[in-house]
Design a protein around this motif. Structure first.
Motif, PDB file in Angstrom:
ATOM      1  N   GLN A   1      37.553  49.441  40.587  1.00 39.92           N
ATOM      2  CA  GLN A   1      38.227  49.011  41.817  1.00 39.92           C
ATOM      3  C   GLN A   1      37.251  48.876  42.990  1.00 39.92           C
ATOM      4  O   GLN A   1      37.535  48.176  43.957  1.00 39.92           O
ATOM      5  N   PHE A   2      36.114  49.555  42.920  1.00 40.79           N
ATOM      6  CA  PHE A   2      35.160  49.566  44.027  1.00 40.79           C
ATOM      7  C   PHE A   2      34.005  48.586  43.823  1.00 40.79           C
ATOM      8  O   PHE A   2      33.055  48.587  44.613  1.00 40.79           O
ATOM      9  N   THR A   3      34.065  47.763  42.780  1.00 43.05           N
ATOM     10  CA  THR A   3      32.949  46.879  42.449  1.00 43.05           C
ATOM     11  C   THR A   3      33.178  45.467  42.977  1.00 43.05           C
ATOM     12  O   THR A   3      34.313  45.040  43.238  1.00 43.05           O
ATOM     13  N   SER A   4      32.079  44.717  43.116  1.00 44.35           N
ATOM     14  CA  SER A   4      32.182  43.308  43.513  1.00 44.35           C
ATOM     15  C   SER A   4      32.838  42.486  42.418  1.00 44.35           C
ATOM     16  O   SER A   4      33.459  41.453  42.692  1.00 44.35           O
ATOM     17  N   TRP A   5      32.707  42.934  41.171  1.00 45.83           N
ATOM     18  CA  TRP A   5      33.361  42.262  40.039  1.00 45.83           C
ATOM     19  C   TRP A   5      34.863  42.195  40.265  1.00 45.83           C
ATOM     20  O   TRP A   5      35.481  41.131  40.120  1.00 45.83           O
ATOM     21  N   LYS A   6      35.465  43.318  40.652  1.00 48.52           N
ATOM     22  CA  LYS A   6      36.899  43.353  40.912  1.00 48.52           C
ATOM     23  C   LYS A   6      37.231  42.545  42.166  1.00 48.52           C
ATOM     24  O   LYS A   6      38.230  41.808  42.198  1.00 48.52           O
ATOM     25  N   ALA A   7      36.416  42.659  43.198  1.00 45.40           N
ATOM     26  CA  ALA A   7      36.682  41.955  44.450  1.00 45.40           C
ATOM     27  C   ALA A   7      36.695  40.447  44.248  1.00 45.40           C
ATOM     28  O   ALA A   7      37.544  39.739  44.807  1.00 45.40           O
ATOM     29  N   LYS A   8      35.777  39.927  43.436  1.00 43.16           N
ATOM     30  CA  LYS A   8      35.719  38.484  43.201  1.00 43.16           C
ATOM     31  C   LYS A   8      36.966  38.000  42.478  1.00 43.16           C
ATOM     32  O   LYS A   8      37.512  36.933  42.802  1.00 43.16           O
ATOM     33  N   ARG A   9      37.434  38.773  41.508  1.00 46.22           N
ATOM     34  CA  ARG A   9      38.615  38.342  40.754  1.00 46.22           C
ATOM     35  C   ARG A   9      39.891  38.450  41.582  1.00 46.22           C
ATOM     36  O   ARG A   9      40.776  37.598  41.485  1.00 46.22           O
TER      37      ARG A   9
ATOM     38  N   LEU B   1      43.998  34.140  31.644  1.00 46.61           N
ATOM     39  CA  LEU B   1      42.647  34.682  31.463  1.00 46.61           C
ATOM     40  C   LEU B   1      42.127  35.303  32.751  1.00 46.61           C
ATOM     41  O   LEU B   1      41.566  36.404  32.741  1.00 46.61           O
ATOM     42  N   ASN B   2      42.303  34.594  33.868  1.00 48.26           N
ATOM     43  CA  ASN B   2      41.833  35.131  35.144  1.00 48.26           C
ATOM     44  C   ASN B   2      42.620  36.374  35.549  1.00 48.26           C
ATOM     45  O   ASN B   2      42.048  37.339  36.059  1.00 48.26           O
ATOM     46  N   CYS B   3      43.927  36.350  35.308  1.00 50.03           N
ATOM     47  CA  CYS B   3      44.750  37.513  35.630  1.00 50.03           C
ATOM     48  C   CYS B   3      44.367  38.699  34.749  1.00 50.03           C
ATOM     49  O   CYS B   3      44.308  39.841  35.206  1.00 50.03           O
ATOM     50  N   GLY B   4      44.112  38.420  33.458  1.00 53.19           N
ATOM     51  CA  GLY B   4      43.739  39.492  32.544  1.00 53.19           C
ATOM     52  C   GLY B   4      42.436  40.155  32.910  1.00 53.19           C
ATOM     53  O   GLY B   4      42.299  41.380  32.836  1.00 53.19           O
ATOM     54  N   THR B   5      41.450  39.353  33.342  1.00 58.11           N
ATOM     55  CA  THR B   5      40.185  39.953  33.754  1.00 58.11           C
ATOM     56  C   THR B   5      40.330  40.714  35.063  1.00 58.11           C
ATOM     57  O   THR B   5      39.625  41.692  35.301  1.00 58.11           O
ATOM     58  N   CYS B   6      41.267  40.263  35.917  1.00 59.61           N
ATOM     59  CA  CYS B   6      41.463  40.928  37.205  1.00 59.61           C
ATOM     60  C   CYS B   6      42.121  42.296  37.037  1.00 59.61           C
ATOM     61  O   CYS B   6      41.698  43.279  37.639  1.00 59.61           O
TER      62      CYS B   6
ATOM     63  N   ALA C   1      50.855  44.949  40.994  1.00 61.33           N
ATOM     64  CA  ALA C   1      51.570  44.150  41.991  1.00 61.33           C
ATOM     65  C   ALA C   1      51.074  44.452  43.401  1.00 61.33           C
ATOM     66  O   ALA C   1      50.907  43.539  44.221  1.00 61.33           O
ATOM     67  N   ALA C   2      50.820  45.723  43.691  1.00 62.63           N
ATOM     68  CA  ALA C   2      50.423  46.115  45.047  1.00 62.63           C
ATOM     69  C   ALA C   2      49.091  45.503  45.436  1.00 62.63           C
ATOM     70  O   ALA C   2      48.925  45.003  46.556  1.00 62.63           O
ATOM     71  N   GLU C   3      48.114  45.522  44.543  1.00 65.03           N
ATOM     72  CA  GLU C   3      46.803  44.996  44.912  1.00 65.03           C
ATOM     73  C   GLU C   3      46.788  43.473  45.004  1.00 65.03           C
ATOM     74  O   GLU C   3      45.866  42.890  45.558  1.00 65.03           O
ATOM     75  N   ARG C   4      47.831  42.824  44.465  1.00 58.85           N
ATOM     76  CA  ARG C   4      47.912  41.364  44.566  1.00 58.85           C
ATOM     77  C   ARG C   4      48.644  40.907  45.820  1.00 58.85           C
ATOM     78  O   ARG C   4      48.274  39.902  46.424  1.00 58.85           O
ATOM     79  N   VAL C   5      49.720  41.608  46.188  1.00 54.02           N
ATOM     80  CA  VAL C   5      50.604  41.084  47.245  1.00 54.02           C
ATOM     81  C   VAL C   5      50.477  41.827  48.564  1.00 54.02           C
ATOM     82  O   VAL C   5      51.003  41.364  49.578  1.00 54.02           O
TER      83      VAL C   5
ATOM     84  N   HIS D   1      45.032  44.109  51.186  1.00 54.79           N
ATOM     85  CA  HIS D   1      44.804  44.447  49.781  1.00 54.79           C
ATOM     86  C   HIS D   1      43.478  45.161  49.548  1.00 54.79           C
ATOM     87  O   HIS D   1      43.330  45.900  48.579  1.00 54.79           O
ATOM     88  N   GLY D   2      42.488  44.973  50.448  1.00 55.89           N
ATOM     89  CA  GLY D   2      41.216  45.670  50.278  1.00 55.89           C
ATOM     90  C   GLY D   2      41.379  47.174  50.348  1.00 55.89           C
ATOM     91  O   GLY D   2      40.845  47.922  49.511  1.00 55.89           O
ATOM     92  N   HIS D   3      42.141  47.646  51.328  1.00 57.47           N
ATOM     93  CA  HIS D   3      42.401  49.086  51.447  1.00 57.47           C
ATOM     94  C   HIS D   3      43.242  49.585  50.276  1.00 57.47           C
ATOM     95  O   HIS D   3      43.007  50.675  49.747  1.00 57.47           O
ATOM     96  N   VAL D   4      44.226  48.779  49.874  1.00 52.67           N
ATOM     97  CA  VAL D   4      45.099  49.176  48.760  1.00 52.67           C
ATOM     98  C   VAL D   4      44.295  49.315  47.479  1.00 52.67           C
ATOM     99  O   VAL D   4      44.489  50.261  46.706  1.00 52.67           O
ATOM    100  N   VAL D   5      43.375  48.398  47.245  1.00 51.33           N
ATOM    101  CA  VAL D   5      42.540  48.449  46.041  1.00 51.33           C
ATOM    102  C   VAL D   5      41.745  49.739  45.989  1.00 51.33           C
ATOM    103  O   VAL D   5      41.670  50.408  44.947  1.00 51.33           O
ATOM    104  N   ARG D   6      41.161  50.127  47.109  1.00 53.96           N
ATOM    105  CA  ARG D   6      40.363  51.356  47.130  1.00 53.96           C
ATOM    106  C   ARG D   6      41.243  52.601  46.994  1.00 53.96           C
ATOM    107  O   ARG D   6      40.854  53.570  46.321  1.00 53.96           O
ATOM    108  N   ILE D   7      42.397  52.606  47.617  1.00 50.54           N
ATOM    109  CA  ILE D   7      43.310  53.748  47.493  1.00 50.54           C
ATOM    110  C   ILE D   7      43.762  53.909  46.045  1.00 50.54           C
ATOM    111  O   ILE D   7      43.786  55.030  45.503  1.00 50.54           O
ATOM    112  N   LEU D   8      44.084  52.798  45.406  1.00 48.04           N
ATOM    113  CA  LEU D   8      44.491  52.855  43.996  1.00 48.04           C
ATOM    114  C   LEU D   8      43.334  53.339  43.123  1.00 48.04           C
ATOM    115  O   LEU D   8      43.541  54.097  42.162  1.00 48.04           O
ATOM    116  N   GLY D   9      42.122  52.916  43.454  1.00 48.97           N
ATOM    117  CA  GLY D   9      40.971  53.387  42.694  1.00 48.97           C
ATOM    118  C   GLY D   9      40.783  54.888  42.822  1.00 48.97           C
ATOM    119  O   GLY D   9      40.516  55.576  41.826  1.00 48.97           O
TER     120      GLY D   9
END
Length: 281
Positions: free
Chosen positions: A180-188, A218-223, A250-254, A258-266
């Motif tokens: 969740q904290f990587t650029s890989w996740k951020a790009k997707r 495919l893009n959703c699966g990698t994300c 759902a939370a990290e998408r909508v 979403h940047g803060h949500v992604v890190r909190i979930l991580g």
């Protein structure tokens, strides 16, 4: 119609056409949301029923104070082919309940009705996009079963492996959550959010729509693949884990921020994984 012709159209007519187009889009989106809600409810109900049935099947107690689910091995009188088909069926049933909350907003961008005939064509193409999307997830489930079955077979035959499995599962959750904290996740995630904001572009035909859906899958699966790994580590037959993972995806998408949500979930995922590791030792 050229620029001169457009200029000759009365302003009231243009406004009326714009209002009719907006009304068609609202009606089309309402139908799509309603159909998605019905499919979500049906998938959730079928998943709960399937889980209730599997709960009646006693798992196998393993070293390390955990139970191995019956989904990873043939039941009495079954062959491995039957076991694989049963898992694929369960996976296909639960995928709409998990992924529709993020798929429907993307499908709404595939619709651009301009007339009754165009609306019907757009609806058929949207269905094909959805079919392509879930085809990717079903194929992913077919790939997951051999790996899960192999690990289950090793755990049944090697007590040391079975004893270490809970702690190893916690480590997997930690590693998946750290993504969740990587650029890989951020790009997707950026691609997914860009997909929700970009201008509508309907696929050109049936094959293009199916391929479009597969690309979305495919893009959703990698994300959200790291969250699916978390679900498998927590237990794919655990309804609570499925609900939590679905909410996280759902939370990290909508979510607006979403940047803060992604890190909190991580961070939450890392905490859960560490807790599993501590209990496993």
């Amino acid at each position: 119609m050229n620029i001169v012709d457009i200029a000759r159209v009365p302003e009231g007519s243009r406004r009326g056409a714009s209002r009719r187009g907006a009304a068609r889009r609202v009606g089309s989106n309402a139908i799509l949301i309603g159909a998605g809600a019905l499919l979500f409810a049906a998938s959730a109900a079928a998943t709960v029923r399937r889980y209730a049935y599997m709960a009646t099947m006693s798992g196998t107690p393993m070293a390390g104070r955990w139970m191995i689910s019956a989904i990873w091995a043939p039941m009495c009188g079954q062959t491995w082919l039957h076991a694989a088909a049963s898992f694929a069926c369960m996976w296909a049933v639960m995928m709409p309940a998990m992924m529709l909350p993020v798929l429907v907003p993307m499908l709404m961008r595939e619709r651009e009705p301009s007339s009754d005939s165009a609306s019907i064509r757009s609806a058929l193409l949207t269905i094909l996009v959805g079919m392509g999307y879930f085809l990717v997830w079903i194929l992913a489930g077919c790939a997951v079963f051999p790996l899960g079955a192999a690990l289950a077979a090793i755990a049944l035959r090697v007590p040391a492996f079975a004893h270490a499995a809970p702690a190893a599962g916690g480590a997997v959750v930690v590693l998946a959550s750290l993504l969740q904290f990587t650029s890989w996740k951020a790009k997707r995630l950026a691609w997914c959010h860009d997909m929700r904001q970009r201008t509508r572009r309907a696929p050109g035909g049936a094959c293009a729509a199916l391929l479009r859906g597969m690309r979305l899958g495919l893009n959703c699966g990698t994300c959200c693949g790291n969250w699916m790994i978390v679900l498998l580590a927590l237990g794919v037959m655990d309804l609570g884990s499925m609900a939590i993972v679905t909410a996280a995806i759902a939370a990290e998408r909508v979510a607006p921020c979403h940047g803060h949500v992604v890190r909190i979930l991580g961070l939450a995922g890392v905490a859960v994984g560490v807790s599993m590791m501590v209990r496993g030792f």
